[in-house]
Scaffold this motif. Structure first.
Motif, PDB file in Angstrom:
ATOM      1  N   GLY A 296       1.053  -0.888  -0.097  1.00 29.17           N
ATOM      2  CA  GLY A 296      -0.902  -0.433   0.017  1.00 29.17           C
ATOM      3  C   GLY A 296       0.985   1.383  -0.444  1.00 29.17           C
ATOM      4  O   GLY A 296       0.474   2.337  -0.953  1.00 29.17           O
ATOM      5  N   ARG A 297       2.162   1.401   0.713  1.00 30.02           N
ATOM      6  CA  ARG A 297       3.616   2.730   0.512  1.00 30.02           C
ATOM      7  C   ARG A 297       3.328   3.108  -0.685  1.00 30.02           C
ATOM      8  O   ARG A 297       3.902   3.592  -1.326  1.00 30.02           O
ATOM      9  CB  ARG A 297       4.207   2.003   2.188  1.00 30.02           C
ATOM     10  N   MET A 298       3.268   1.478  -1.196  1.00 28.28           N
ATOM     11  CA  MET A 298       4.298   1.784  -2.755  1.00 28.28           C
ATOM     12  C   MET A 298       2.777   2.348  -3.985  1.00 28.28           C
ATOM     13  O   MET A 298       3.317   2.572  -5.758  1.00 28.28           O
ATOM     14  CB  MET A 298       4.562   0.669  -3.136  1.00 28.28           C
ATOM     15  N   GLY A 299       1.700   2.101  -3.791  1.00 29.89           N
ATOM     16  CA  GLY A 299       0.643   2.918  -4.513  1.00 29.89           C
ATOM     17  C   GLY A 299       0.043   1.266  -4.773  1.00 29.89           C
ATOM     18  O   GLY A 299      -1.324   1.435  -5.748  1.00 29.89           O
ATOM     19  N   PHE A 300       0.029   0.026  -4.117  1.00 30.70           N
ATOM     20  CA  PHE A 300      -0.461  -1.325  -5.137  1.00 30.70           C
ATOM     21  C   PHE A 300      -1.493  -1.844  -4.124  1.00 30.70           C
ATOM     22  O   PHE A 300      -1.559  -1.615  -2.725  1.00 30.70           O
ATOM     23  CB  PHE A 300       0.815  -2.327  -4.535  1.00 30.70           C
ATOM     24  N   GLU A 301      -2.722  -2.742  -4.607  1.00 31.95           N
ATOM     25  CA  GLU A 301      -3.397  -2.720  -3.867  1.00 31.95           C
ATOM     26  C   GLU A 301      -3.125  -4.636  -4.022  1.00 31.95           C
ATOM     27  O   GLU A 301      -3.579  -4.983  -4.779  1.00 31.95           O
ATOM     28  CB  GLU A 301      -4.775  -2.350  -4.706  1.00 31.95           C
ATOM     29  N   ILE A 302      -2.670  -5.116  -3.041  1.00 38.23           N
ATOM     30  CA  ILE A 302      -2.933  -6.422  -2.352  1.00 38.23           C
ATOM     31  C   ILE A 302      -4.279  -6.898  -3.302  1.00 38.23           C
ATOM     32  O   ILE A 302      -6.009  -6.639  -1.874  1.00 38.23           O
ATOM     33  CB  ILE A 302      -2.672  -7.121  -1.746  1.00 38.23           C
ATOM     34  N   ASP A 303      -4.552  -7.752  -4.062  1.00 32.08           N
ATOM     35  CA  ASP A 303      -6.185  -8.404  -4.265  1.00 32.08           C
ATOM     36  C   ASP A 303      -6.095  -9.789  -4.013  1.00 32.08           C
ATOM     37  O   ASP A 303      -5.603 -10.854  -4.516  1.00 32.08           O
ATOM     38  CB  ASP A 303      -6.330  -9.192  -6.084  1.00 32.08           C
ATOM     39  N   LEU A 304      -6.697  -9.907  -3.136  1.00 30.43           N
ATOM     40  CA  LEU A 304      -7.177 -11.139  -2.310  1.00 30.43           C
ATOM     41  C   LEU A 304      -7.149 -12.334  -2.408  1.00 30.43           C
ATOM     42  O   LEU A 304      -7.284 -13.065  -2.076  1.00 30.43           O
ATOM     43  CB  LEU A 304      -7.717 -10.103  -0.788  1.00 30.43           C
ATOM     44  N   LYS A 305      -8.507 -11.645  -3.790  1.00 29.89           N
ATOM     45  CA  LYS A 305      -9.494 -13.070  -4.329  1.00 29.89           C
ATOM     46  C   LYS A 305      -8.080 -13.646  -5.255  1.00 29.89           C
ATOM     47  O   LYS A 305      -8.103 -15.040  -5.392  1.00 29.89           O
ATOM     48  CB  LYS A 305      -9.943 -12.436  -5.599  1.00 29.89           C
ATOM     49  N   ALA A 306      -7.294 -13.034  -5.589  1.00 30.21           N
ATOM     50  CA  ALA A 306      -6.283 -13.995  -6.233  1.00 30.21           C
ATOM     51  C   ALA A 306      -5.463 -13.775  -5.897  1.00 30.21           C
ATOM     52  O   ALA A 306      -4.800 -15.260  -6.084  1.00 30.21           O
ATOM     53  CB  ALA A 306      -5.539 -12.349  -7.093  1.00 30.21           C
ATOM     54  N   LEU A 307      -5.056 -13.497  -4.147  1.00 34.53           N
ATOM     55  CA  LEU A 307      -3.919 -14.244  -3.657  1.00 34.53           C
ATOM     56  C   LEU A 307      -4.903 -15.481  -3.349  1.00 34.53           C
ATOM     57  O   LEU A 307      -3.824 -17.292  -3.303  1.00 34.53           O
ATOM     58  CB  LEU A 307      -3.742 -13.368  -2.102  1.00 34.53           C
ATOM     59  N   ASP A 308      -6.172 -15.656  -3.557  1.00 35.64           N
ATOM     60  CA  ASP A 308      -6.973 -16.563  -2.774  1.00 35.64           C
ATOM     61  C   ASP A 308      -6.183 -18.238  -4.053  1.00 35.64           C
ATOM     62  O   ASP A 308      -6.291 -19.228  -4.473  1.00 35.64           O
ATOM     63  CB  ASP A 308      -7.786 -17.456  -2.811  1.00 35.64           C
ATOM     64  N   ARG A 309      -6.613 -17.651  -5.116  1.00 31.00           N
ATOM     65  CA  ARG A 309      -6.463 -18.306  -7.101  1.00 31.00           C
ATOM     66  C   ARG A 309      -5.241 -18.678  -6.848  1.00 31.00           C
ATOM     67  O   ARG A 309      -4.821 -19.578  -7.551  1.00 31.00           O
ATOM     68  CB  ARG A 309      -6.638 -17.336  -7.944  1.00 31.00           C
ATOM     69  N   MET A 310      -4.419 -18.221  -6.239  1.00 28.96           N
ATOM     70  CA  MET A 310      -2.711 -18.540  -6.906  1.00 28.96           C
ATOM     71  C   MET A 310      -2.291 -19.308  -5.268  1.00 28.96           C
ATOM     72  O   MET A 310      -1.748 -20.641  -5.741  1.00 28.96           O
ATOM     73  CB  MET A 310      -1.489 -17.086  -5.899  1.00 28.96           C
ATOM     74  N   GLY A 311      -3.105 -19.654  -4.112  1.00 30.57           N
ATOM     75  CA  GLY A 311      -3.233 -20.791  -3.534  1.00 30.57           C
ATOM     76  C   GLY A 311      -3.622 -21.720  -3.930  1.00 30.57           C
ATOM     77  O   GLY A 311      -3.052 -22.595  -3.254  1.00 30.57           O
ATOM     78  N   ARG A 312      -4.465 -22.025  -4.870  1.00 29.47           N
ATOM     79  CA  ARG A 312      -4.873 -23.074  -5.702  1.00 29.47           C
ATOM     80  C   ARG A 312      -3.173 -24.039  -6.122  1.00 29.47           C
ATOM     81  O   ARG A 312      -3.332 -24.743  -6.152  1.00 29.47           O
ATOM     82  CB  ARG A 312      -6.166 -22.998  -5.939  1.00 29.47           C
ATOM     83  N   GLU A 313      -2.816 -22.613  -6.506  1.00 31.28           N
ATOM     84  CA  GLU A 313      -1.600 -23.778  -7.522  1.00 31.28           C
ATOM     85  C   GLU A 313      -0.382 -23.503  -6.807  1.00 31.28           C
ATOM     86  O   GLU A 313       0.945 -23.611  -7.666  1.00 31.28           O
ATOM     87  CB  GLU A 313      -1.470 -23.024  -8.821  1.00 31.28           C
ATOM     88  N   THR A 314       0.086 -22.775  -5.055  1.00 29.47           N
ATOM     89  CA  THR A 314       0.980 -23.395  -4.707  1.00 29.47           C
ATOM     90  C   THR A 314       1.589 -23.857  -3.641  1.00 29.47           C
ATOM     91  O   THR A 314       0.644 -23.742  -2.722  1.00 29.47           O
ATOM     92  CB  THR A 314       1.010 -21.662  -4.827  1.00 29.47           C
ATOM     93  N   PRO A 315       1.262 -25.094  -3.762  1.00 26.43           N
ATOM     94  CA  PRO A 315       1.636 -25.824  -2.335  1.00 26.43           C
ATOM     95  C   PRO A 315       2.443 -25.492  -1.020  1.00 26.43           C
ATOM     96  O   PRO A 315       3.415 -24.781  -1.255  1.00 26.43           O
ATOM     97  CB  PRO A 315       1.767 -27.349  -3.147  1.00 26.43           C
ATOM     98  N   VAL A 316       1.926 -25.713   0.410  1.00 27.83           N
ATOM     99  CA  VAL A 316       2.988 -25.856   1.022  1.00 27.83           C
ATOM    100  C   VAL A 316       4.051 -27.084   0.635  1.00 27.83           C
ATOM    101  O   VAL A 316       3.943 -27.784   1.085  1.00 27.83           O
ATOM    102  CB  VAL A 316       2.558 -25.451   2.542  1.00 27.83           C
ATOM    103  N   LEU A 317       5.396 -25.576   0.668  1.00 32.45           N
ATOM    104  CA  LEU A 317       6.747 -26.905   0.898  1.00 32.45           C
ATOM    105  C   LEU A 317       7.525 -27.042   2.403  1.00 32.45           C
ATOM    106  O   LEU A 317       8.604 -27.705   2.475  1.00 32.45           O
ATOM    107  CB  LEU A 317       7.194 -26.384  -0.300  1.00 32.45           C
TER     108      LEU A 317
END
Ligand code: FES
Length: 585
Positions: A296-317
């Motif tokens: 946010g300080r850099m002017g970026f908004e984290i997209d939580l729905k996209a984070l969730d989508r990323m989670g479906r293809e990013t396993p815990v290693l």
């Protein structure tokens, strides 16, 4: 052109360097520099030293922060690195926040530390800064402040503590703190044993030894490109940590000379890499809040729905507690972030620039070769098939909520139950251990008023203790819901960060004991099974009074703090315009 050593190259100009930067306003820039040099020479420095690039070192040592207990050694090593590279190190203090020493909660002070950091970077002459932090809120605060200040900046992590041993069992703060305390509450261990455990949980200075918030933020800092390669994992008391510190000082001088400002490192692609890493390490839920605030300080908004989508293809290693078995010292021995980033390579933006001036991909090419180890898994043999954190939505959390699914009980992740409601922390403390509490193992515990404004400061009280009478019956987990946070070292089927929070009129505030609630992690749903009409009626019947204060930091906090989906930052510290969403749609 004058040859006087007291002529600033450009009075007040953006390209002044070293001691000529940011002169004090006396109405005469030459005099300001003359005065400044006179005073610093009073500390024994020569003109030769003062001609060098100045590297500020943010020293956050504090007797109230054992997680930073190696600060003197780190500062010394950074100073050595700076001088070896031809710079002049100048250390300065800022606020330090030790997690278990800062009342009402360290999160209440994170933004204050970020403001302190930002303003000290702006106020004092330095060409680059080394930020030394480690305990949970310190690294986010430093990165937030540095992001706003805009200088070349590099993060040095204090490093994790060593593990201890209790009756032959390896223990470390703080997943084991909670586990043993749970046993004590359930009368499984006695007062003598819990006192013995207390002596073993923290075996040295340094940050918590599991993948809690401090370790998560260390990994995120490296994933963002803000540390030297391999900067996240070495424990606090090792020679490896001191070598990282020396190298950090050296790189800071290179950054100063190259004017490698923080905006060149903290790009949208770097934040996306950090989101991947947060998911793959089974990182602390607090990591989302902090990453959102830094972005946010850099002017970026984290997209939580996209984070969730990323989670479906990013396993815990990463097989570390609380999602797995090991501790940070084992993560370090397994190659640390280099091993993890190499495994995640196909999912990362390898062209993201790091503080070294090389890209993430280039650094991975230069790194030591891989070797066999059993702490960081391959993507085809993960600890958990999806990312550690899932994002939930529903009428109970219109602005979203999260659950750390990798640390939850799989049997409870699809669950409908009766709400047992606590109105706040005092109500919880008064009733949770009562034998008269009407509660069963398949009920859902709801705790209100622990959000950003509610408590205030969004304390880590979302890890609602199990009612004592159920703990004694052997109950190990229940669905718990709140608008607060929980420690990154905690585990359980716990829904957090419910947004908007109850104290400002979020639906959570209108839940009553006896209501039915449905949690479906597979559907990403958190629903209150009460009609909209009934909720509107309850809202009309009991309107909320938003918390406020008369003066001081508390007033600033309550008047300006944002909700969890905005990183719980102060609204006026974010830039007015959003530059981009991360990741891009
Ligand atoms: Fe400082 Fe855990 S208490 S890192």
């Amino acid at each position: 052109m004058s040859s006087s050593p007291f002529d600033p190259k450009k009075p007040g100009g953006g390209d002044a360097t070293g001691m000529s930067r940011g002169l004090v306003n006396y109405g005469d820039a030459g005099f300001s520099l003359f005065l400044r040099k006179a005073f610093i020479k009073g500390a024994g420095l020569t003109d030769h030293a003062l001609d060098r690039p100045v590297i500020g070192i943010a020293d956050t040592g504090s007797g109230y922060n054992p997680c930073h207990g190696n600060m003197p050694q780190l500062v010394e090593a950074v100073q050595r690195g700076v001088m070896l590279a031809g710079g002049l190190p100048v250390k300065f203090p800022t606020i330090s926040i030790g997690e278990s020493f800062a009342q009402p909660t360290s999160m209440y002070l994170r933004n204050l530390m970020s403001m302190d950091t930002e303003e000290m970077l702006r106020a004092q002459p330095m060409d680059a800064v080394v930020l030394i932090g480690g305990c949970d809120k310190t690294v986010p605060a430093q990165l937030m402040g540095a992001a706003s200040a805009g200088l070349p900046a590099i993060q040095l992590i204090t490093g994790s503590m060593l593990t201890g041993s209790h009756r032959g069992e390896t223990v470390g703060a703080c997943t084991d703190c909670r586990r043993f305390w749970g046993k004590y509450r359930a009368d499984e261990i006695d007062a003598t044993e819990i006192a013995d455990v207390n002596n073993q949980l923290v075996a040295s200075v340094g940050t918590c030894s599991v993948m809690g918030t401090a370790s998560t933020m260390a990994c995120i800092a490296e994933a963002l490109g803000m540390t030297v390669p391999g900067g996240a994992a070495p424990p606090a008391v090792t020679s490896a940590r001191m070598r990282v510190a020396e190298e950090t000082g050296t790189v800071a001088v290179q950054m100063a000379k190259a004017r490698l400002t923080i905006d060149k490192v903290l790009t949208a692609r770097a934040f996306e890499n950090a989101m991947r890493v947060l998911l793959a390490i089974g990182g602390s839920t607090n990591g989302i809040v902090h990453l959102t605030a830094i972005a946010g300080r850099m002017g970026f908004e984290i997209d939580l729905k996209a984070l969730d989508r990323m989670g479906r293809e990013t396993p815990v290693l990463v097989d570390l507690k609380p999602s797995g078995q090991h501790y940070m010292e084992h993560f370090h021995a397994a190659g640390g972030m280099t091993t993890l980033l190499r495994e995640l390579k196909p999912l990362l933006h390898l062209d993201a620039l790091t503080v070294t001036g090389r890209t993430l991909g280039e650094e991975l090419e230069r790194a030591a070769p891989p070797f066999s180890q059993d702490v960081i898994r391959s993507r085809d043999n993960p600890i958990y098939p999806q990312g550690g954190i899932a994002v939930l939505e529903g009428n109970l959390a219109p602005g979203g909520a999260i659950i750390k699914q990798s640390a939850a009980d799989p049997k409870l992740m699809e669950h409908e139950g009766r709400a047992v409601v606590f109105e706040g922390l005092a109500d919880l403390a008064a009733r949770i251990d009562s034998d008269d509490l009407d509660v069963n193992a398949d009920d859902i515990l709801v705790l209100k008023n622990i959000g950003p404004k509610g408590a205030p400061g969004m304390p880590e009280a979302g890890y609602i203790p199990l009612p004592r009478k159920l703990a004694r019956q052997g109950v190990k987990d229940m669905v718990r819901i709140s608008d607060g946070r929980m420690s990154g070292t905690a585990f359980g089927t716990i829904v957090l960060h419910v947004t908007p929070e109850s104290a400002i009129g979020g639906p959570l505030g209108y839940v009553r004991t006896g209501d039915r609630i449905r949690l479906s992690v597979s559907q990403r749903e958190i629903s209150l099974l009460v009609s909209a009409e009934e909720l509107a009626r309850r809202a009309k019947e009991s309107p909320v009074t938003v918390p406020s204060a008369d003066r001081g930091y508390r007033k600033l906090f309550l008047d300006t703090v944002t909700q969890a989906d905005q990183g719980v930052d102060f609204d006026f510290l974010r830039p007015p315009q959003t530059v981009d969403r991360v990741p891009k749609a």
